[in-house]
Design a protein around this motif. Structure first.
Motif, mmCIF file in Angstrom:
data_model
loop_
_atom_site.group_PDB
_atom_site.id
_atom_site.type_symbol
_atom_site.label_atom_id
_atom_site.label_comp_id
_atom_site.label_asym_id
_atom_site.label_seq_id
_atom_site.Cartn_x
_atom_site.Cartn_y
_atom_site.Cartn_z
ATOM 1 N N THR A 80 3.592 1.504 5.761
ATOM 2 C CA THR A 80 2.819 0.424 5.139
ATOM 3 C C THR A 80 3.710 -0.626 4.483
ATOM 4 O O THR A 80 3.259 -1.753 4.235
ATOM 5 C CB THR A 80 1.851 0.982 4.085
ATOM 6 O OG1 THR A 80 2.592 1.809 3.160
ATOM 7 C CG2 THR A 80 0.751 1.804 4.732
ATOM 8 N N GLU A 112 -7.757 2.641 3.548
ATOM 9 C CA GLU A 112 -8.153 1.534 2.667
ATOM 10 C C GLU A 112 -7.700 0.199 3.244
ATOM 11 O O GLU A 112 -8.436 -0.801 3.206
ATOM 12 C CB GLU A 112 -7.541 1.739 1.288
ATOM 13 C CG GLU A 112 -7.886 0.647 0.292
ATOM 14 C CD GLU A 112 -7.145 0.821 -1.029
ATOM 15 O OE1 GLU A 112 -7.077 -0.168 -1.803
ATOM 16 O OE2 GLU A 112 -6.615 1.920 -1.285
ATOM 17 N N ALA A 137 -4.370 5.578 1.895
ATOM 18 C CA ALA A 137 -4.122 4.151 1.688
ATOM 19 C C ALA A 137 -4.242 3.373 2.996
ATOM 20 O O ALA A 137 -4.687 2.217 3.006
ATOM 21 C CB ALA A 137 -2.741 3.951 1.078
ATOM 22 N N TYR A 160 0.841 -1.192 0.000
ATOM 23 C CA TYR A 160 0.000 0.000 0.000
ATOM 24 C C TYR A 160 0.884 1.252 0.000
ATOM 25 O O TYR A 160 1.948 1.259 0.632
ATOM 26 C CB TYR A 160 -0.878 0.045 1.246
ATOM 27 C CG TYR A 160 -2.069 -0.881 1.242
ATOM 28 C CD1 TYR A 160 -3.284 -0.479 0.695
ATOM 29 C CD2 TYR A 160 -1.993 -2.152 1.811
ATOM 30 C CE1 TYR A 160 -4.392 -1.314 0.717
ATOM 31 C CE2 TYR A 160 -3.094 -3.006 1.829
ATOM 32 C CZ TYR A 160 -4.287 -2.576 1.275
ATOM 33 O OH TYR A 160 -5.379 -3.411 1.290
#
Length: 604
Positions: free
Chosen positions: A421, A355, A352, A346
């Motif tokens: 991430t 998400e 993000a 990500y």
């Protein structure tokens, strides 16, 4: 599970400390042994769990007659610890004065859990540092201390429904500064006893403290949380300004005093991370292993178990990687390459990250739909998924679980650390959900807390090997029921997770028994697992602060799986997976020795 559940289990076990033994046993002595024992359990709960303000809030019990608890934090002074220790010793006398043989089976399970905890803690009291109650030789570190715990506690657990809740929040904010200074005095005592943290722990701790004090009071989570939630409830008042004033005058200076104390010993701090370097350090590690694994395994046995299991799981991962066309390099190198594959990473943006959390929720809903096939009893409490607060994410673990409130006012939650991430390729995420939430920690802990007709103490008592072993067993169960059927990369992630926990056995014992350096531990795990070095560094530093805890996962998992396979062999066609799960979780948090005895009795 990590920090929060460990602390809650600590609070539950520490309830023994507040027990005036002679008075309680005298009150109960005229009845049956069972009545005497239940009176003892009730008294323990009353004297500690229902008198500790933070524990009451954690359990959602700081309302009604206990509403005054909202205005206070726990007493962190050495005087309180000394008083608790004296009462603990008396409390253990009261436990041992009850004839276990006269108790029914369920109460014998409770008794054995309390006795194991008490006997182990008594061993910890032999050391001049660490407090005895929880195997960490440092009062304040990157993982421990009120500077690290209280901001999130106030934000996520202190409820604000009316103006007096907001007043209580401010009162606790003032109390926060007092607790910080009490801890500083205990830090200095640790230093005098020879327990100075290694230099990298000091540096990580100072970085986190600076992140708090370097944030303008108006932007602090501690003032913003109060401002946001009072506004949501339309509670009139200049709450943010009042919080900012307390932060400026009291809290930030107290955190800085802790930082100054750490800075004063930084120049002389060693880079060695193992507790072997402390006075009585080798014995301290054995104490940590016993406390966390609830077993009698030696450091050498732990190390060899880790090496053997890393080899076995690595061979399984090799087969899956080759099936995906990944044939070159070691297993760790191939997993590292997979982790850098842009298909699975990500973007490191807030959008993000939102998400990512949405995807975790989808995974949790999907696996939950399968659970009635494997469990007769399901949690009533839902489970939320949240980010680790930014202020502490630099040194916090990758993920951990927070239990629901006993009254149902707060759901369970699992936290994921999204500082970067890149540390969470998409193929690693399902396994994290199965471990922390469904059917892992959320199932085990919520079901324990929701169990009817159970003494309060036994609803919140916990042991790391039981809980973390179940978390890994939950990962395995998800694989066995087909969660990765159309997700070969997710199955690789599951095996990497198992291998990660096996590698912990090697590194935990390597650091504290074989005198490995921090860098040696990091290099072993990076080479073995292919993980990001940044995430592995915080892992290894965690093992240095909590000696023995990292070994509890795979020791517990190995026990859960062995007991299931033994039951299958004995029962044959009569084996019922629902029955196995329901019986194992119905026991609540128990030492592995108790789990083994009870599960063998279930499948004679």
């Amino acid at each position: 599970m990590d920090r929060r559940r460990l602390l809650q289990s600590f609070a539950a076990g520490a309830a023994l400390m507040a027990l005036p033994a002679g008075r309680v046993f005298a009150q109960a002595g005229s009845g049956t042994p069972t009545a005497a024992f239940h009176a003892l359990l009730d008294k323990i709960a009353q004297e500690m769990i229902l008198s500790d303000p933070e524990t009451l809030t954690m359990l959602g019990m700081d309302r009604g007659p206990k509403a005054d608890a909202r205005f206070k934090l726990s007493d962190r002074s050495q005087a309180k610890i000394d008083a608790d220790k004296a009462q603990f010793i008396e409390g253990m006398k009261a436990v041992k004065a009850i004839d276990k043989a006269q108790l029914p089976p369920t109460e014998q399970t409770y008794y054995d859990s309390l006795e194991f905890f008490g006997d182990t803690v008594m061993e910890g009291y032999d050391f001049p540092y660490g407090g005895g109650m929880f195997p960490s030789p440092y009062t304040v570190s990157q993982l421990g201390g009120s500077y690290q715990q209280i901001p999130d506690f106030l934000d996520s657990q202190h409820r604000i429904e009316a103006a007096d809740d907001a007043d209580a929040y401010l009162s606790r904010l003032s109390d926060f500064a007092k607790g910080l200074d009490a801890e500083r005095e205990r830090m200095l005592a640790d230093f005098a006893a020879g327990a100075v943290p290694p230099d990298f722990v000091i540096d990580r701790t100072l970085t986190q403290m600076a992140a708090i004090t370097g944030t303008a009071p108006a932007d602090s989570v501690m003032s913003q949380s109060l401002a946001r939630r009072t506004a949501e409830k339309n509670i009139a008042g200049d709450w943010a300004a009042r919080a900012q004033a307390i932060l400026t005058a009291d809290v930030y200076p107290a955190i800085q005093r802790q930082a100054d104390a750490l800075q004063s010993v930084r120049a002389g701090a060693t880079h060695d991370g193992g507790v072997w370097r402390l006075p009585g350090g080798e014995d301290y590690y054995r104490f940590g292993l016993k406390y966390f694994t609830t077993s009698s395994m030696t450091p050498d046995e732990v190390h060899q178990m880790g090496l053997d299991q890393v080899a076995e799981i690595s061979a399984r991962a090799d087969v899956l990687l080759k099936a995906q066309g990944m044939t070159q390099g070691t297993v760790g190198e191939r997993i590292a390459a997979l982790g850098k594959d842009s298909r699975f990473v990500y973007p490191n943006t807030d959008e993000a990250k939102d998400e990512l959390i949405q995807e975790l929720n989808s995974q949790m809903v999907a696996i939950m739909a399968r659970m009635p096939e494997y469990f007769g009893r399901l949690p009533k409490s839902p489970c939320d998924i949240k980010r680790v607060p930014k202020a502490i994410e630099a040194g916090a673990p990758g993920g951990y679980y927070l239990s629901p409130a006993l009254d149902g006012s707060r759901p369970g939650a699992y936290y994921i650390n999204l500082r970067d991430t890149a540390e969470w390729p998409k193929w690693t995420l399902p396994t994290l959900t199965y471990h922390e939430a469904v059917p892992g920690h959320h199932f085990q802990i919520a079901l324990q807390m929701e169990k009817p007709d159970t003494p309060l103490l036994m609803k919140v008592m916990g042991f790391s090997a039981y809980s973390e072993g179940w978390g890994l067993y939950a990962e395995q169960l998800a694989d066995e029921i087909g969660a990765y059927e159309n997700d070969p990369f997710g199955q690789i992630g599951y095996l990497q997770s198992l291998m990660f926990r096996a590698a912990r056995l090697v590194v935990d014992s390597g650091l504290h028994h074989k005198r490995w350096s921090r860098e040696q531990g990091i290099r072993y795990m990076v080479d073995t697992l292919g993980d990001q070095e940044s995430s592995i560094a915080t892992e290894v530093e965690r093992y240095c602060v909590w000696p023995g805890q990292a070994s509890s996962y795979k020791v517990g998992h190995t026990t859960w799986v062995r007991l299931r396979e033994e039951a299958k062999a004995r029962l044959g066609s009569r084996f019922d997976i629902k029955g196995f799960h329901d019986r194992g979780l119905d026991l609540g948090g128990v030492p592995l020795t108790v789990l083994e005895r009870e599960m063998r009795a279930w499948a004679p």
